[in-house]
Design a protein around this motif. Structure first.
Motif, PDB file in Angstrom:
ATOM      1  N   UNK A   1      38.498  57.731  42.648  1.00 23.67           N
ATOM      2  CA  UNK A   1      38.300  58.932  43.460  1.00 23.67           C
ATOM      3  C   UNK A   1      37.839  60.088  42.576  1.00 23.67           C
ATOM      4  N   UNK A   2      38.426  60.198  41.400  1.00 20.76           N
ATOM      5  CA  UNK A   2      37.998  61.230  40.460  1.00 20.76           C
ATOM      6  C   UNK A   2      39.134  61.639  39.537  1.00 20.76           C
ATOM      7  N   UNK A   3      38.866  62.637  38.726  1.00 16.63           N
ATOM      8  CA  UNK A   3      39.856  63.182  37.798  1.00 16.63           C
ATOM      9  C   UNK A   3      40.063  64.657  38.117  1.00 16.63           C
TER      10      UNK A   3
ATOM     11  N   UNK B   1      43.747  62.949  34.554  1.00 18.36           N
ATOM     12  CA  UNK B   1      44.056  61.544  34.821  1.00 18.36           C
ATOM     13  C   UNK B   1      43.104  60.988  35.880  1.00 18.36           C
ATOM     14  N   UNK B   2      42.924  59.693  35.865  1.00 21.37           N
ATOM     15  CA  UNK B   2      42.096  59.030  36.866  1.00 21.37           C
ATOM     16  C   UNK B   2      42.913  58.810  38.132  1.00 21.37           C
ATOM     17  N   UNK B   3      42.401  59.272  39.255  1.00 19.86           N
ATOM     18  CA  UNK B   3      43.019  59.063  40.567  1.00 19.86           C
ATOM     19  C   UNK B   3      42.127  58.087  41.331  1.00 19.86           C
ATOM     20  N   UNK B   4      42.730  57.066  41.939  1.00 20.30           N
ATOM     21  CA  UNK B   4      41.934  56.024  42.588  1.00 20.30           C
ATOM     22  C   UNK B   4      42.695  55.436  43.759  1.00 20.30           C
TER      23      UNK B   4
ATOM     24  N   UNK C   1      38.294  66.548  45.119  1.00 21.08           N
ATOM     25  CA  UNK C   1      37.999  65.122  45.100  1.00 21.08           C
ATOM     26  C   UNK C   1      38.014  64.543  46.515  1.00 21.08           C
ATOM     27  N   UNK C   2      39.011  64.947  47.315  1.00 19.36           N
ATOM     28  CA  UNK C   2      39.139  64.411  48.669  1.00 19.36           C
ATOM     29  C   UNK C   2      37.997  64.871  49.563  1.00 19.36           C
TER      30      UNK C   2
END
Length: 466
Positions: free
Chosen positions: A109-111, A120-123, A24-25
């Motif tokens: 940002x994504x899961x 989980x949703x990361x934001x 994601x990063x």
């Protein structure tokens, strides 16, 4: 063991966290305005520290919501970085929820597909008001949390102010809490105390009211101290000098009264910094090092921007003149300075009182260089260049407006300090030339349409040698 407890155990171990976030990063980090390594691929990430500011599934945000706030310090490894330097370290504040509310959709940002946060949703947590409010609460009650330490000055901090993210920052992120406080979050962090904390604290000890005094701050404690954020009073109703100058130009108004007052404010800050911190003299060796560094920056910029090449001989005379004076025994006073002073780093209150802000210095430079004592004319040169920028952003170009502002600023500085920066013409010209060269390189890389602005100054400064 409950899901919340097992998540906290997994986060404390953190070995699986970064590998699960890395995909994601890789996509998200290069798109951020504050990411310094644009144009180069990220080859790997390494985790410096991970702290749960709010544990996932904490009752504080409602049982079963899956909400949490993670603080990460992450190094982004890139092939362009010199082998002897550590990779850039970035501060991330990640929100985690099972279900992302609509208001936070733009910050996603994504899961992660696996790891402790799988599914989980990361934001971007700073864009979640409930999570951003936690930072203010932590700053209200000093103490340690994992790898983080929260400190504050003596005055209590009011609770309950609603946070909002400012959208004007480039290298950092700022949160405003109500109309009371502003919290600057440093995104690219370096070992040591950031000047944006160090210098305002020193000025507060000297009783200088030209800079908002830090109310609270937080740092990383391991593996080495890192300044992460500074909370200061929010100057409600104040307007930045850049916008004021552009408005004056658009209306055909004079700006010399404001420029004179800015000169006084700058001199007062310099005087207070000189009283608070060491003021070494620049002797022959240091002067030679100063001039040589300017020459190296000029040569590097000319290689990157061929339009500079015809001007290099004339521009170099500015640096050679300083080196020659040093060879003949001329000394110059040096002290801590702002380091990146321009109209956009100033604020004028409704009563006309000017303040200086953002003492971080040029973020692209190493922290050790930004903390080095320098001649005060460095800040003067930065402001003189800013008047030129403002005037050239207006059509038609108003050369007389810029010249009047430059004169008024120097006169205001002299009135408050007893030292007219124009009394050191060689040093002032060298610093103004060095600043213009930096501007050429910046504009060529980031805003090519603006390149004629510093190139006009290059033409003028090179002609001085004729």
């Amino acid at each position: 063991m409950s899901e919340a407890a097992s998540t906290r155990v997994a986060m404390a171990d953190s070995t699986a966290l970064l590998p699960s976030l890395a995909p994601l990063l890789h996509e998200w980090l290069p798109r951020q305005r504050w990411f310094a390594g644009k144009g180069q691929p990220i080859t790997a990430f390494s985790l410096v520290s991970a702290t749960e500011v709010l544990p996932v599934d904490s009752p504080a945000v409602g049982a079963g919501t899956g909400a949490g706030l993670l603080h990460l310090l992450v190094r982004a490894h890139q092939p362009s970085a010199p082998a002897q330097w550590p990779a850039d370290c970035y501060q991330l504040l990640l929100g985690v929820r099972a279900t992302l509310p609509p208001r936070s959709a733009a910050a996603v940002i994504g899961r992660p597909a696996d790891g402790p946060l799988a599914g989980r949703a990361v934001y971007e947590g700073l864009h979640d008001p409930r999570l951003a409010a936690l930072l203010l609460e932590r700053l209200r009650t000093p103490g340690s949390l994992g790898a983080l330490r929260f400190d504050r000055g003596g005055a209590p901090i009011a609770a309950g102010a609603a946070p909002r993210v400012l959208d004007t920052e480039q290298s950092n992120t700022s949160l405003v809490y109500g109309d009371a406080y502003i919290l600057k979050i440093f995104r690219r962090v370096f070992p040591g105390t950031n000047p944006d904390l160090e210098l305002p604290l020193a000025l507060a000890r000297e009783g200088c009211g030209r800079v908002p005094a830090p109310v609270a701050w937080f740092e990383a404690t391991a593996p080495e101290p890192l300044t992460l954020g500074v909370l200061q009073p929010f100057l409600r109703g104040a307007e930045d000098g850049w916008q004021l100058a552009l408005r004056a130009l658009a209306r055909g108004h004079d700006f010399t009264v404001e420029a004179h007052a800015l000169g006084r404010a700058t001199a007062e800050v310099h005087t207070a910094l000189a009283a608070a911190l060491p003021t070494p003299a620049l002797h022959r060796g240091q002067t030679e090092h100063l001039a040589d560094a300017m020459v190296r920056r000029l040569e590097a910029a000319a290689r990157a921007v061929p339009a500079l090449l015809p001007y290099v001989p004339g521009l170099r005379t500015a640096f050679d003149a300083v080196a020659s004076l040093g060879d003949r025994g001329r000394d110059w006073a040096a002290q801590r300075v702002h380091g990146d002073l321009h109209l956009g780093q100033t604020l004028r209150a409704a009563d006309g009182f000017w303040s200086l802000i953002d003492f971080e210095g040029e973020p692209a430079k190493p922290l050790t260089e930004r903390r080095r004592p320098q001649p005060p004319v460095r800040d003067v040169a930065g402001m003189l260049r800013s008047f030129d920028y403002a005037a050239r952003s207006h059509r038609p170009w108003n050369a007389a407006w810029a010249a009047r502002c430059r004169t008024a600023f120097c006169e205001g500085y002299a009135a408050a300090s007893g030292m007219d920066p124009r009394g050191e013409p060689e040093l002032l010209r060298a610093h103004e030339t060095d600043k213009a060269v930096y501007e050429v390189l910046y504009e060529a890389r980031h805003r090519p349409d603006w390149l004629p602005v510093p190139m006009a100054a290059i033409h003028r400064l090179a002609a001085v040698a004729d």
